[in-house]
Every structure is written in structure tokens, then in C-alpha cells.
Write a protein that holds these residues in place. Structure first.
Motif, PDB file in Angstrom:
ATOM      1  N   SER A 176      -4.087  13.558   0.423  1.00 14.65           N
ATOM      2  CA  SER A 176      -3.600  12.197   0.580  1.00 14.65           C
ATOM      3  C   SER A 176      -4.184  11.297  -0.502  1.00 14.65           C
ATOM      4  O   SER A 176      -5.396  11.302  -0.735  1.00 14.65           O
ATOM      5  CB  SER A 176      -3.971  11.654   1.968  1.00 14.65           C
ATOM      6  N   THR A 211       3.893   0.461   2.578  1.00 15.46           N
ATOM      7  CA  THR A 211       3.734  -0.532   3.642  1.00 15.46           C
ATOM      8  C   THR A 211       3.413  -1.892   3.040  1.00 15.46           C
ATOM      9  O   THR A 211       2.443  -2.034   2.281  1.00 15.46           O
ATOM     10  CB  THR A 211       2.621  -0.128   4.614  1.00 15.46           C
ATOM     11  N   LYS A 214      -2.606   0.790  -4.309  1.00 16.51           N
ATOM     12  CA  LYS A 214      -2.121  -0.543  -3.956  1.00 16.51           C
ATOM     13  C   LYS A 214      -1.502  -1.205  -5.178  1.00 16.51           C
ATOM     14  O   LYS A 214      -1.993  -1.063  -6.296  1.00 16.51           O
ATOM     15  CB  LYS A 214      -3.264  -1.409  -3.422  1.00 16.51           C
ATOM     16  N   THR A 221       4.591   6.966   1.690  1.00 20.36           N
ATOM     17  CA  THR A 221       4.799   5.866   2.640  1.00 20.36           C
ATOM     18  C   THR A 221       4.382   4.559   1.967  1.00 20.36           C
ATOM     19  O   THR A 221       3.277   4.462   1.430  1.00 20.36           O
ATOM     20  CB  THR A 221       3.976   6.061   3.919  1.00 20.36           C
ATOM     21  N   THR A 256       0.972   5.375   0.035  1.00 19.57           N
ATOM     22  CA  THR A 256       0.188   6.555   0.387  1.00 19.57           C
ATOM     23  C   THR A 256       1.035   7.800   0.139  1.00 19.57           C
ATOM     24  O   THR A 256       2.123   7.941   0.710  1.00 19.57           O
ATOM     25  CB  THR A 256      -0.251   6.525   1.845  1.00 19.57           C
ATOM     26  N   LYS A 304       9.422   5.214   4.170  1.00 21.52           N
ATOM     27  CA  LYS A 304       8.934   6.526   3.787  1.00 21.52           C
ATOM     28  C   LYS A 304      10.001   7.246   2.974  1.00 21.52           C
ATOM     29  O   LYS A 304      11.195   7.144   3.265  1.00 21.52           O
ATOM     30  CB  LYS A 304       8.580   7.341   5.026  1.00 21.52           C
ATOM     31  N   LYS A 319      -3.983   7.209  -2.062  1.00 23.70           N
ATOM     32  CA  LYS A 319      -3.561   5.853  -1.745  1.00 23.70           C
ATOM     33  C   LYS A 319      -3.657   4.964  -2.980  1.00 23.70           C
ATOM     34  O   LYS A 319      -4.644   4.987  -3.706  1.00 23.70           O
ATOM     35  CB  LYS A 319      -4.424   5.281  -0.615  1.00 23.70           C
ATOM     36  N   LYS A 349       1.305  12.014   0.178  1.00 26.63           N
ATOM     37  CA  LYS A 349       0.757  13.224   0.766  1.00 26.63           C
ATOM     38  C   LYS A 349       1.467  14.438   0.193  1.00 26.63           C
ATOM     39  O   LYS A 349       2.697  14.517   0.212  1.00 26.63           O
ATOM     40  CB  LYS A 349       0.909  13.198   2.287  1.00 26.63           C
ATOM     41  N   THR A 396       0.848  -1.193   0.000  1.00 27.77           N
ATOM     42  CA  THR A 396       0.000   0.000   0.000  1.00 27.77           C
ATOM     43  C   THR A 396       0.885   1.245   0.000  1.00 27.77           C
ATOM     44  O   THR A 396       1.701   1.435   0.906  1.00 27.77           O
ATOM     45  CB  THR A 396      -0.918   0.019   1.231  1.00 27.77           C
ATOM     46  N   SER A 456       7.693  -1.203   6.531  1.00 29.07           N
ATOM     47  CA  SER A 456       7.164   0.074   6.045  1.00 29.07           C
ATOM     48  C   SER A 456       8.317   1.046   5.843  1.00 29.07           C
ATOM     49  O   SER A 456       9.240   1.102   6.670  1.00 29.07           O
ATOM     50  CB  SER A 456       6.146   0.649   7.038  1.00 29.07           C
TER      51      SER A 456
END
Length: 418
Positions: free
Chosen positions: A370, A399, A374, A397, A363, A412, A372, A365, A361, A410
Motif C-alpha cells: 500500500s 478520497t 496526497k 482509492t 492510496t 476507486k 499513499k 494497493k 488522498t 471517494s
């Protein structure tokens, strides 16, 4: 206390040239890659190999580099082969901290418990310096045990424990004739018998802690003078099966990709043969019939044990070690984020000894917004593209929730959208 990443970049600038920090472990926060001005003298490097209890490769171990004045320089983690490195290090003296967070084990180079007592690692200009480490959840043998006394029939030999780090609280002893355990000889001293004539003697010292063991063996004595007793008179053999003096035990880390080893144990009388069989949840594992076994993805969450059968002229005796539950393999990952015109592309590469399958996943920002996305891992890599983004800094990010045999991870990263 370890400085913040913002502080780390400022502190590290005085001692490091461009430094690519390896991917962090699953329990550490992600850090941006250091990109510092090149310097003429930053041509040295520090590299090392880390092993752990049972002398197995230790992956995902956090390694921190400090100056002699306790100023943080950089950090990294060991890779799948247990190796780490710091490139572009200036000449000087350094302290190194190693920590396996999964096992709650840490130490400073070289076999020191604190920063204050840590040994200094000298690094000369242009040198490539080694800083290997062995992390033990039990204790590490620094100098082997020794035997004192005269190796003659009727004389008493005494064992010294050697030195260990940290200092152990529980020790056991086993005297050996050649390489075979002597039945009942499990004290710190031993009186030489006629059965020892013609053989050398040694003592094995074992440290016990948190259900694990570490052993070290002394150098052999000189051969005991004399002739060993002859064989028993034909027609009066002992029909007796071997009995357990000390049962075999497991050592090593119960984790996917790590190796477990089973000791021989001690038997009386000494068996003619020993056979072994590794068990998964009580059932035999095909082909796993040696003293060591490397846990696979199929073992994650399962209980492993070792069954040992000792056979003599009078029959056989079988014992099974207590079972240990196999943990998932540790995971590391590297996230690369690149900014383009009105979009950003993020790629996560996962490294694990377990199964790298499933979904990642992502994400993003930017300016309070935000988004998202997958993406499925293919070949341990997943990529996501974020389109129609406004200009500015984007933080991504990534994960991965892990798999049946690998822990989650995870990361970033940031980039600039044009």
C-alpha cells in the motif's frame, strides 16, 4: 434488491452497447465503466431531467435502469444541471428508478412507488427517449384542483383537491379573487360575495409534510356577474394595518446551490405593497430582496429565513419565517487510473456547486503493498503518480475530504502496471 456490480456487468451485456456511466453520488460505491462489445442495434438512448421539491434542479440523484423483466442494466447520477442519460440502449421496454439519498426520496417512472407498479418506458430502435422526473419530499400534483358550483353572488363553490403523489394526509385551502387571497376564505368551500362581482375565482390547495409545502391552483371560474362595490366614502378610510391570515412559508431544499422560495402568505386587508428580505443567521443578506434565493457557499452551515413586510394605508406588519439550516453542496467525482511501465497515474476530477478546494488522498494497493500520496486540488482536479511499482493490477482509492461548503467524496479505480 439491486444486484452487485459483478452481476450488473453480466446482466447489462445483453441490453447495452458501450456505455459510459456517469460519476456516482457521494453515498454510492464507485463502479467501473462498462465496456461491452459493440452491437448493430444498440443505437437508442434514454435521457432525462430531474427536479425536486420546489421545482429546483436535483443534482447527484441516483438513476437505475432495468428491463421490463426487472433485470438490472446500468446506473448513473444526475449532473450539476440535473440531467442524466443512458446511451447505446437496445429497443425494448424499461423501468427507471430515481433516488435522492440525501432527502430519503425515491420513486419509479412514472410517479410510481415500487418496481412492481413502475410504468414501462418503450424505446424503439434508433429512438432518443425522454424520462424526466420530479421528486418531492412532500407530494407531487398530478392533476390540478378544480372548482365546482355556480360563480354567482350568494352561491357556494366547492374545491376538489386534485390528485397527488404520494397521497397527502394534510391539506389547506386558500380562495383567490383574481390572484389575490381572500381574507378568511380558507375552507374547502366558499360562498360568493358582492365583493367578487366582476372578478374570477380560484382555489389554491397546499400540501403540508415534514415542515415543507407544495401548492397547486385551479383554473379560474368565469367572472362573477355584477358590479363590484364602489370605493368607501371619502373621509372615512380604514387606518388599519394588514394582519396575517396565513404566514409566508419557505419551500425548496436548504442546500448550497439550491433555491429557496417564500410564499406570499395571506393578509387582511390585502396590503398595498409587500417587501422581502432574506436573512443569514438573522442578519440581512445584501441584494436578497426577492421571493426566491439561491444558497451560496457563504450560507453553508448557516440559518436562512425570509422577512416579509406588508404595508397598507394604516401601517405595516412584519413576519419572519422559521429559519432553515443550509447543508453542504453534494459532490460527485470521476477517477481515471492509467498504468504504465513500473508506475501508475491517478487523476480525480471533482464536480460540486460548493468550493472545490483542499487535498485529495490517493492510496494505491498492488500485490499486498500500500502506497499513499496526497495532492492538492487545482481547478477541481488533483493528480498523483505512483512510481517503482511491481507489475500487476493496481487498485487506487482517491478520497477528497470536502470543503466548508461541499461534501466529501471517494472513488476507486484499477489499472495494470507493466
Amino acid at each position: 434488491m439491486r444486484p452487485t456490480k459483478k452481476q450488473s456487468r453480466g446482466l447489462g451485456r445483453s441490453v447495452l452497447a458501450p456505455l459510459a456511466v456517469a460519476a456516482l453520488t457521494t453515498t454510492a460505491l464507485a463502479a467501473p465503466t462498462l465496456s461491452l462489445p459493440a452491437a448493430a442495434d444498440t443505437t437508442s438512448s434514454i435521457a432525462g431531467h430531474v427536479t425536486e421539491t420546489g421545482h429546483v434542479i436535483s443534482t447527484g440523484v441516483d438513476v437505475w435502469l432495468y428491463t421490463a423483466e426487472d433485470v438490472f442494466v446500468a446506473d448513473t447520477v444526475t449532473d450539476g444541471a440535473g440531467n442524466f442519460s443512458f446511451a447505446g440502449v437496445e429497443a425494448g421496454q424499461y423501468k427507471i428508478r430515481y433516488e435522492n439519498q440525501n432527502e430519503a426520496v425515491e420513486e419509479w417512472w412514472h410517479n410510481q412507488p415500487t418496481m412492481a407498479t413502475a410504468s414501462l418506458l418503450p424505446v424503439g430502435k434508433g429512438e432518443q427517449v425522454r424520462a424526466d422526473a420530479y421528486l418531492s419530499a412532500v407530494a407531487e400534483n398530478l392533476t390540478r384542483p378544480t372548482v365546482s358550483g355556480l360563480a354567482q353572488v350568494g352561491q357556494q363553490l366547492s374545491a376538489t383537491d386534485g390528485t397527488w403523489y404520494p397521497v397527502p394526509t394534510q391539506l389547506s385551502y386558500q380562495w383567490l379573487r383574481g390572484s389575490a387571497p381572500i381574507s378568511g376564505a380558507t375552507a374547502a368551500s366558499y360562498t360568493v360575495t358582492a365583493a367578487d362581482a366582476g372578478s374570477t375565482l380560484r382555489v389554491q390547495v397546499t400540501v403540508h409534510r415534514v415542515g415543507r409545502t407544495e401548492s397547486a391552483t385551479s383554473l379560474p371560474t368565469a367572472a362573477v356577474p355584477g358590479t363590484p362595490p364602489g370605493p368607501e366614502v371619502p373621509g372615512t378610510p380604514d387606518p388599519e394595518a394588514p394582519s396575517v391570515v396565513s404566514a409566508p412559508v419557505l419551500s425548496g431544499t436548504a442546500r448550497v446551490g439550491a433555491t429557496l422560495s417564500g410564499s406570499t402568505g395571506a393578509w387582511s386587508p390585502a396590503p398595498a405593497t409587500l417587501t422581502r428580505q432574506w436573512l443569514r443567521n438573522g442578519s440581512p443578506i445584501g441584494g436578497a430582496t426577492t421571493a426566491s434565493y439561491r444558497a451560496t457557499s457563504a450560507d453553508a452551515g448557516k440559518r436562512l429565513s425570509l422577512r416579509t413586510t406588508a404595508t397598507g394605508p394604516g401601517g405595516s406588519t412584519t413576519v419572519t419565517t422559521p429559519a432553515v439550516t443550509v447543508a453542504k453542496a453534494g459532490s460527485t467525482a470521476k477517477l481515471v487510473v492509467s498504468g504504465k511501465a513500473k508506475k501508475a497515474v491517478a487523476t480525480l476530477r471533482v464536480s460540486t456547486l460548493g468550493s472545490a478546494t483542499g487535498t485529495v488522498t490517493f492510496t494505491a494497493k498492488v500485490r499486498g503493498r500500500s502506497v499513499k500520496v496526497k495532492a492538492r486540488l487545482t481547478g477541481a482536479k488533483a493528480t498523483a503518480t505512483f512510481k517503482r511499482l511491481p507489475r500487476g493490477k493496481v487498485t487506487v482509492t482517491a478520497t477528497w475530504s470536502g470543503s466548508s461548503s461541499a461534501a466529501s467524496v471517494s472513488r476507486k479505480g484499477t489499472a495494470k502496471v507493466r
